[in-house]
Design an enzyme around this catalytic site. Sequence first.
Site, PDB file in Angstrom:
ATOM      1  N   GLY B 166    -114.362 -35.744  22.750  1.00 21.93           N
ATOM      2  CA  GLY B 166    -114.701 -36.711  23.786  1.00 21.93           C
ATOM      3  C   GLY B 166    -114.177 -38.117  23.503  1.00 21.93           C
ATOM      4  N   LYS B 202    -106.232 -32.564  34.510  1.00 26.93           N
ATOM      5  CA  LYS B 202    -107.012 -32.784  35.724  1.00 26.93           C
ATOM      6  C   LYS B 202    -108.479 -32.871  35.364  1.00 26.93           C
ATOM      7  CE  LYS B 202    -107.886 -31.159  40.388  1.00 26.93           C
ATOM      8  NZ  LYS B 202    -107.708 -32.530  40.941  1.00 26.93           N
ATOM      9  N   HIS B 209    -119.972 -24.377  33.733  1.00 29.74           N
ATOM     10  CA  HIS B 209    -119.438 -23.544  32.659  1.00 29.74           C
ATOM     11  C   HIS B 209    -119.816 -22.107  32.996  1.00 29.74           C
ATOM     12  CE1 HIS B 209    -118.639 -22.473  28.295  1.00 29.74           C
ATOM     13  NE2 HIS B 209    -119.237 -21.395  28.774  1.00 29.74           N
ATOM     14  N   LYS B 237    -125.353 -24.980  24.831  1.00 28.27           N
ATOM     15  CA  LYS B 237    -126.043 -24.307  25.930  1.00 28.27           C
ATOM     16  C   LYS B 237    -127.527 -24.193  25.598  1.00 28.27           C
ATOM     17  CE  LYS B 237    -121.827 -21.674  26.330  1.00 28.27           C
ATOM     18  NZ  LYS B 237    -121.139 -20.484  25.773  1.00 28.27           N
ATOM     19  N   GLU B 275    -114.123 -18.131  28.482  1.00 26.88           N
ATOM     20  CA  GLU B 275    -114.878 -19.247  29.063  1.00 26.88           C
ATOM     21  C   GLU B 275    -114.024 -20.020  30.074  1.00 26.88           C
ATOM     22  OE1 GLU B 275    -118.152 -20.190  25.675  1.00 26.88           O
ATOM     23  OE2 GLU B 275    -116.441 -21.555  25.722  1.00 26.88           O
ATOM     24  N   ASN B 291    -113.835 -16.755  23.068  1.00 30.36           N
ATOM     25  CA  ASN B 291    -114.587 -16.569  21.838  1.00 30.36           C
ATOM     26  C   ASN B 291    -114.488 -15.107  21.428  1.00 30.36           C
ATOM     27  OD1 ASN B 291    -115.445 -19.249  21.697  1.00 30.36           O
ATOM     28  ND2 ASN B 291    -117.060 -18.850  23.168  1.00 30.36           N
ATOM     29  N   ARG B 293    -116.078 -13.006  19.542  1.00 28.90           N
ATOM     30  CA  ARG B 293    -117.288 -12.565  18.821  1.00 28.90           C
ATOM     31  C   ARG B 293    -118.390 -12.285  19.838  1.00 28.90           C
ATOM     32  NH1 ARG B 293    -120.130 -17.154  20.048  1.00 28.90           N
ATOM     33  NH2 ARG B 293    -118.917 -19.061  20.031  1.00 28.90           N
TER      34      ARG B 293
END
Lengths: 80, 462
Positions: B166, B202, B209, B237, B275, B291, B293
Amino acid sequence: MSTCEIRAKIPGVFYRKPAPDQPNYKNPGDPVVEGDVLGLIEVMKSFQEVTCEATGTLGEFQVEDAEAIMAGQVLVVVEG
Amino acid sequence: MTIKKLLIANRGEIAVRIIRAARELGIRTVQVHSTADAGSLAVQMADEAVEIGPPSAAKSYLNIDAVLQAARESGADAIHPGYGFLAENADFADAVAAAGLIFVGPDGDTIRRMGDKTAAIATAQAAGVPTIPGSGGLIGDLGEAAEIAAGIGFPVMIKATAGGGGRGIRIAHDAAEFAALAPQAEREAKAAFGDGGLYLEKMIAKARHIEVQILGDGETFLHCYERECSLQRQRQKVWEEAPSAALSPHVRADLCASAVALAAAVGYRGAGTVEYLYDDETGAFFFIEMNTRIQVEHPVTEAVLGIDLLAEMIKVAGGEPLSLRQEDLVIRGHAIEVRINAEDPANGFMPSPGTVSELHIPGGPGVRFDHMLFAGYQIPPFYDSLLGKLVVTAETREKAIIRLRRALGELSLGDQVKTTAPLFDALARDDDVLAGAFHTKWLEPWLEANCHTLTRQDGEAC
């Protein structure tokens, strides 16, 4: 002359410096005031500051840097 | 089944979950543990336990040599890495294979390829999976960059290549703002990171998500539909659902097909998750990462499809083909998972390691609680704060939320441990949550505004 024991409020791993490549927050013999940061406790992947609860001179640390500590354990003593 | 004895290179609730799956498959279990976890539920449940080091994860759960030695000494023929720790460490997967053991997951090369952000995006693009429109690399001349930005469509994020997490991000809403911000971003990146390299992406405001569970056996690849994981705090999450209330059947089909295409492109073996960011306004979805896993939130998928993802990944690792067919996977009802963490949501999510003085576990129809707790358990301070996952299933989302409130009311860990349960009780009564109207940046402002409605569990004012 009075002494104040600074105890861990939470269990975890105690660190004397903000990051491995940085100097200690405080060293024995340093003058300290209430609110000074003395170290960090890593608890559940988060870091909590250990702050000084008295004004005076910092004594010897009772725990090593990066040592696992219990809640209530004495970390360091401040002599005022 | 070629696997006879499975070593679990993890801890906590997922170790318990793996032991349960293995036992149902007739596989013996070996639980490795740090000295701090000697009394853990997983250690009590496993057929064997091996201590591999001190509390520090770096010296125990992340110690590859110690894990491999425990496998050799216990005679385990396979290792399940769970999530976190060594689960996405390609070198570990290679080392397990080199030791003649089965790694329950894809091979090291697949982990390496999908773990490298640039390689993963290139792989996704080659498989026809939409990725976030951007400059596709560093921008040079700022005048030329302005044209690229206009081509991407505003708002555009100007990102410093040396930034991350970030940092070094600026948002330009139009061409004029871009002209003002781009030189500034370049100067600041140079000063802050010693590298003025910028790229453009963008900006998808109010993105959700959404992720797709996939399974592969190296030859057949299928999807297990999506999970909605937009309720996040600090990119973690906290509440997950299946299915997502936001997707039309048409978008769902396209999204899931793209995830299967990516799995097929890498010849995937095992359970994985693709994702995406999803834009409510346009119905467009964009690949973020894969991911390689099992994920924390896998139970919501199991709940609505009536499948066992852990059993499936263990069987595939043992050399069996997938036991599921795409046409057999039908979503029935709606499931919600909330993460019960040892944190006080009314006090800045202060960690609360303590003793579980009493334990009342929610039950009844449509309730599952995957956890690591028992009465008298002393929660160690050395690992993450996840204690358990409360999963509710009902015919509709509305009924699942009612069931969630009911189940939360039954949960008690005694008075010495503070948990995130009150947060979920408040969320389950919030109008936006009831309407399913949220995005990844929704929860943090909500917490700022609603902290006072959460009762501090130590009785002090918020």
